[in-house]
Design a protein around this motif. Structure first.
Motif, mmCIF file in Angstrom:
data_model
loop_
_atom_site.group_PDB
_atom_site.id
_atom_site.type_symbol
_atom_site.label_atom_id
_atom_site.label_comp_id
_atom_site.label_asym_id
_atom_site.label_seq_id
_atom_site.Cartn_x
_atom_site.Cartn_y
_atom_site.Cartn_z
ATOM 1 N N ILE A 10 0.773 -1.181 -0.075
ATOM 2 C CA ILE A 10 -0.058 0.004 -0.029
ATOM 3 C C ILE A 10 0.878 1.336 -0.037
ATOM 4 O O ILE A 10 0.501 2.093 -0.651
ATOM 5 C CB ILE A 10 -0.964 -0.034 1.135
ATOM 6 N N THR A 11 1.969 1.324 0.845
ATOM 7 C CA THR A 11 2.703 2.644 0.679
ATOM 8 C C THR A 11 3.346 2.883 -0.428
ATOM 9 O O THR A 11 3.383 3.857 -1.062
ATOM 10 C CB THR A 11 3.940 2.243 1.831
ATOM 11 N N TRP A 12 3.852 1.692 -1.396
ATOM 12 C CA TRP A 12 4.219 1.826 -2.765
ATOM 13 C C TRP A 12 3.038 2.434 -3.680
ATOM 14 O O TRP A 12 3.475 3.224 -4.507
ATOM 15 C CB TRP A 12 5.011 0.397 -3.067
ATOM 16 N N ILE A 13 1.961 1.784 -3.632
ATOM 17 C CA ILE A 13 0.726 2.289 -4.302
ATOM 18 C C ILE A 13 0.672 3.663 -4.208
ATOM 19 O O ILE A 13 0.466 4.410 -5.229
ATOM 20 C CB ILE A 13 -0.329 1.266 -4.099
ATOM 21 N N VAL A 14 0.504 4.106 -2.947
ATOM 22 C CA VAL A 14 0.224 5.682 -2.513
ATOM 23 C C VAL A 14 1.424 6.312 -3.218
ATOM 24 O O VAL A 14 1.243 7.606 -3.911
ATOM 25 C CB VAL A 14 0.212 5.586 -1.181
ATOM 26 N N HIS A 15 2.618 5.964 -2.951
ATOM 27 C CA HIS A 15 3.663 6.792 -3.458
ATOM 28 C C HIS A 15 3.618 6.873 -4.944
ATOM 29 O O HIS A 15 3.988 7.967 -5.638
ATOM 30 C CB HIS A 15 4.959 6.160 -3.149
#
Length: 273
Positions: A10-15
């Motif tokens: 999720i952190t990668w997706i948001v970034h």
């Protein structure tokens, strides 16, 4: 496996979304459903702009239960999704990413031999009406198929709606989750911008650029996972019948990134909507 993939990515997706759409105000929500025999049949998190709150909520989610008959309480899950505040923050782009391995109860929606509720939802919910409600809220619907059991459900719904409202994606592999989610959201935003531009009959205003160096000490840091694809060593790995996993080997590391609120006016900056 797929819930775990969302947790870890999720952190990668948001970034990635922020990098592609720097002016986007992102809100995340979650709806999980099991089956009617399960104690915790529905789990939901209202829309939040906090990625950490979303990640913390997912950390407590476990895929279990299911009733042993295949079909799940899709009716209840879609109803819960329709109850979310889709207008939060004045959102113009509204996207539902539905990932599932089994369809709704009822012969209308599945061909599973052991459906405990072959006549449909035991609470009398109408799946077609619920999906129409989402469409009425201007929600764009993407369904990620983990198995082939859900194909009939999506096909019948699209036929009933007389359009390809539900956009089907193959998500059998957890490696595809992040890529499909970011691509679907990016495409949806582009579609919304195009629709609004046509409605207004004029071009969107230009993006504001800044000549000032950001005050990096005031810009929050996001932890990201850096994936580096390993080099393909054998030409045979690229053959048509070769295993796709042979060219999807990654080395992972962690890093911190900062995203300035405005694009730079000089250098290697790129602006995208």
């Amino acid at each position: 496996g797929h819930i775990r993939a969302v947790k870890s990515q999720i952190t990668w997706i948001v970034h990635e979304l922020r990098a592609r759409l720097p002016s986007m105000r992102l809100h995340l929500a979650f709806v999980g459903y099991r089956d009617h025999c399960d104690k915790e049949r529905l789990l939901s998190l209202p829309f939040t702009s906090s990625v950490s709150d979303f990640r913390d909520f997912l950390a407590n989610i476990r895929a279990r239960g299911g009733g042993g008959d295949g079909p799940e309480d899709v009716h209840g899950g879609v109803q819960e999704a329709a109850r979310l505040d889709w207008a939060v923050g004045g959102a113009a782009t509204r996207v539902l990413i539905h990932i599932g391995d089994y369809p709704a109860h009822g012969r209308q929606w599945n061909d599973c031999p052991g459906d405990s509720f072959p006549e449909g939802d035991p609470n009398g919910l109408d799946l077609e009406a619920l999906v129409r409600q989402l469409r009425g809220l201007s929600v764009q619907y993407t369904f990620g198929h983990i198995t082939g059991h859900t194909h009939k459900m999506c096909r019948v719904l699209n036929e009933a709606l007389e359009e390809s409202y539900i956009d089907s994606k193959d998500m059998a592999s957890v490696d595809l989750v992040a890529e499909i989610v970011t691509t679907s959201l990016h495409t949806s935003v582009a579609s919304t911008v195009g629709t609004l531009t046509s409605a207004l009959g004029e071009a969107l205003p230009g993006v504001k650029l800044s000549d000032d160096m950001p005050m990096w000490e005031c810009v929050p840091k996001d932890e990201v996972v850096v994936k580096r694809a390993t080099r393909v060593e054998e030409v045979s790995s690229l053959y048509a019948d070769a295993s796709p996993h042979s060219t999807r080997v990654f080395q992972e590391s962690r890093a911190e990134v900062q995203i300035a609120p405005l694009p730079f006016a000089h250098g290697e900056s790129r602006v995208a909507r």
